[in-house]
Design an enzyme around this catalytic site. Structure first.
Site, PDB file in Angstrom:
ATOM      1  N   TYR A   1      -2.808  -7.734  -2.175  1.00  0.00           N
ATOM      2  CA  TYR A   1      -1.556  -8.114  -1.499  1.00  0.00           C
ATOM      3  C   TYR A   1      -1.714  -9.353  -0.631  1.00  0.00           C
ATOM      4  O   TYR A   1      -0.763  -9.766   0.033  1.00  0.00           O
ATOM      5  CB  TYR A   1      -1.036  -6.947  -0.654  1.00  0.00           C
TER       6      TYR A   1
ATOM      7  N   LYS B   1     -12.598   2.336  -5.385  1.00  0.00           N
ATOM      8  CA  LYS B   1     -13.135   2.118  -6.733  1.00  0.00           C
ATOM      9  C   LYS B   1     -14.468   1.378  -6.585  1.00  0.00           C
ATOM     10  O   LYS B   1     -14.744   0.392  -7.271  1.00  0.00           O
ATOM     11  CB  LYS B   1     -12.116   1.309  -7.556  1.00  0.00           C
TER      12      LYS B   1
ATOM     13  N   ASP C   1      -9.706   7.215  -8.857  1.00  0.00           N
ATOM     14  CA  ASP C   1      -9.079   7.879 -10.007  1.00  0.00           C
ATOM     15  C   ASP C   1      -9.291   9.391  -9.930  1.00  0.00           C
ATOM     16  O   ASP C   1      -8.389  10.176 -10.247  1.00  0.00           O
ATOM     17  CB  ASP C   1      -9.558   7.302 -11.350  1.00  0.00           C
TER      18      ASP C   1
ATOM     19  N   ASP D   1      -0.988   2.153  -2.230  1.00  0.00           N
ATOM     20  CA  ASP D   1       0.378   1.998  -2.722  1.00  0.00           C
ATOM     21  C   ASP D   1       0.651   3.034  -3.804  1.00  0.00           C
ATOM     22  O   ASP D   1       1.677   3.725  -3.796  1.00  0.00           O
ATOM     23  CB  ASP D   1       0.522   0.570  -3.297  1.00  0.00           C
TER      24      ASP D   1
END
Ligand code: ATP
Length: 508
Positions: A157, A204, A237, A261
């Site tokens: 972002y 991640k 995930d 988000d």
């Protein structure tokens, strides 16, 4: 005047939950708390009007300063969608209750929502996710009660994007120690203030070892200062899967901007959807409260949008300014209204006859003073907004390794390698590898990579020149590359404290 009013609250204290009932006598009405009120676009005017009416009914001590922002502003002057007066009013008051702002397609402007968060460094996005009474979902009874703390200004972002070639686009993912530390500490402070027992960091880091890995490392360092709170890490995930399989395990989740988000919308879906999900955006001097949902143009102007998300954002705002009794009173009235099941908006009415936004608002105001047994009791105290510690960059030993040059080339990789090797033969560099979309394709290429016209060429420095000549050598290298192909950007390869500070190519 505004300064006087603001000084009633310590901006370094942020309370999400009840502390002491300090709002029973807020003093003369002239001492109202000024709040910037932005109706926004789409369903924004309907849901903000509702939230404002509810707040006024429970706490008539807010001075609403209505200001514009969003789509209409962007369309009229093609600006960033936030007039200077709006920015000034927010800087003066430090408080905003806002509706969603639309980003018109084709105007080329950035999202005004994102601009506001970045302009005021609202680094913490807080989204409570808990079951609500009278809103049956697939997960009802699972005991969902968590807060998602999303880093709000960094990551993808940062908005730094470039077309590298006409066919290849790039977005820079920027993660800083400062940003990661502030949000990690914020999550622990929030857990402490709300009597929560565990903070889960979701990243991640297994794939993005530099960026998401830095976030995870800094989180683990911060955790050491909060020994009474359990800290764990989940790969994002897996976290998404766990949110659906066993959502009751989560207490506080802290994560990077893009991950946050996605999982916060997922989590909102577990407890009834976007119409119910509130949020707060917190910085050192400004706090902005808004629903998680967007402008929902499909519902705009139809008096059927659910104002619950914005009303709950208003409850968070009241707690932020110390109006604990009013916040709790609205919460009880909201829960009682949902439990009664009458006048609910179509998104949550289920088998009941649906009401309008205005019906729901009036029912809630009528219910002020009721006590709902479903409102959770949680021990609470005020919360400190943490600052990051000093950077340690000065004490890191750096070593220059070489350069990654990203170039455009339409031919075969062997031809590119051959021409580059010749072009640099008198320079203190050697061509180490070439990759395409991250996969090594030179010197060895065992994969079936489909090539695009965008190549990363890694040159290792042979160390024969001193540090002073390094810069000249880099310039000479770029000039040599220019004689072969077009380069788009260049990255410096370094070692920090003798550890590799760049990623390897796939297959390297
Ligand atoms: P934007 O482009 O501004 O994000 P959007 O319509 O793409 O708008 P959202 O506004 O987040 O995305 O909403 C997605 C859908 O969720 C809407 O089309 C609507 O059906 C539903 N929704 C969102 N907010 C509400 C609400 N307050 N009440 C009822 N339904 C809602």
């Amino acid at each position: 005047m505004l300064e006087t009013l603001r000084s009633r609250f310590d901006p370094s204290e942020f309370a999400l939950e009840e502390q002491a009932p300090v709002d029973s006598d807020p003093g003369p009405t002239s001492l109202k708390t000024p709040v910037v009120f932005i109706p926004g676009d789409g369903i924004g005017p309907e849901v903000t009007r509702s939230a404002r009416a509810v707040i006024d009914a429970a706490y008539p001590h807010i001075e609403w300063l209505e200001h514009e922002a969003g789509q209409s502003v962007m369309l009229s002057d093609r600006s960033r969608g936030i007039p200077e007066q709006t920015l000034q009013a927010i800087a003066d008051t430090g408080l905003v209750l806002k509706g969603p702002l639309g980003t018109p397609i084709g105007v080329g402007g950035k999202s005004a929502n994102v601009t506001l968060r970045k302009h005021f460094e609202l680094f913490a996005n807080i989204r409570p996710v808990a079951e609500l009474p009278g809103v049956p979902t697939r997960f009802s009874g699972a005991g969902i009660d968590m807060v998602i703390v999303r880093e709000n200004v960094e990551d993808l972002y940062a908005g730094i994007e470039h077309m590298q070639t006409p066919d290849v686009a790039q977005c820079l993912k920027l993660i800083s120690r400062l940003g990661s530390e502030k949000i990690s500490r914020f999550a622990f402070e929030l857990a402490r203030a709300q009597g929560r027992e565990k903070v889960t960091c979701a990243t991640k880091a297994n794939i993005m070892k530099m960026t998401e890995g830095l976030f995870k490392r800094v989180f683990e360092e911060a955790a050491a200062d909060y020994p009474e709170i359990a800290a764990n890490h989940q790969i994002i995930d897996n976290c998404a899967q766990q949110l659906v399989m066993a959502p009751e395990q989560f207490d506080v989740i802290v994560t990077t901007n893009m991950n946050g988000d996605i999982i916060s919308d997922l989590a909102a879906g577990l407890v009834g959807g976007l119409g119910l999900a509130p949020s707060a955006n917190i910085g050192q001097s400004v706090a902005m409260f808004e629903a998680v949902h967007g402008t929902a143009p499909d519902l705009a102007g139809r008096d059927c949008a659910n104002p619950t998300a914005l009303i709950r954002s208003g409850i968070m705002m009241l707690r932020h300014i110390g109006a604990f009794q009013a916040a709790t009173s609205i919460e009880h009235a909201l829960y009682a209204t949902l439990e009664a099941g009458r006048h609910l908006t179509p998104d949550i009415a289920g088998t009941h006859p649906a009401g309008t936004t205005q019906d729901f608002t009036s029912a809630l105001i009528d219910n002020l003073g009721l006590v709902s047994p479903s409102v959770p009791e949680r021990p609470v105290s005020a919360m400190r907004i943490p600052r990051a510690r000093a950077s340690r960059a000065g004490s890191v030993a750096r070593g220059f390794v070489g350069i990654d040059a990203f170039v455009e080339w339409d031919g075969h990789v062997d031809a590119l390698a051959d021409r580059l090797a010749k072009a640099i033969r008198r320079l203190p560099f050697r061509l180490e590898l070439i990759s395409n979309r991250g996969m090594q394709v030179f010197p060895e290429n065992h994969a079936t990579t489909e090539m695009v016209n965008h190549w990363r060429c890694r040159f290792f420095h042979d160390g024969s020149v001193g540090r002073q000549k390094e810069q000249q050598a880099i310039c000479a290298l770029l000039e040599a590359i220019t004689n072969v192909c077009t380069w788009m950007h260049v990255e410096r390869l370094q070692r920090f404290d003798d550890r590799r500070a760049y990623s390897k190519a796939q297959g390297e």
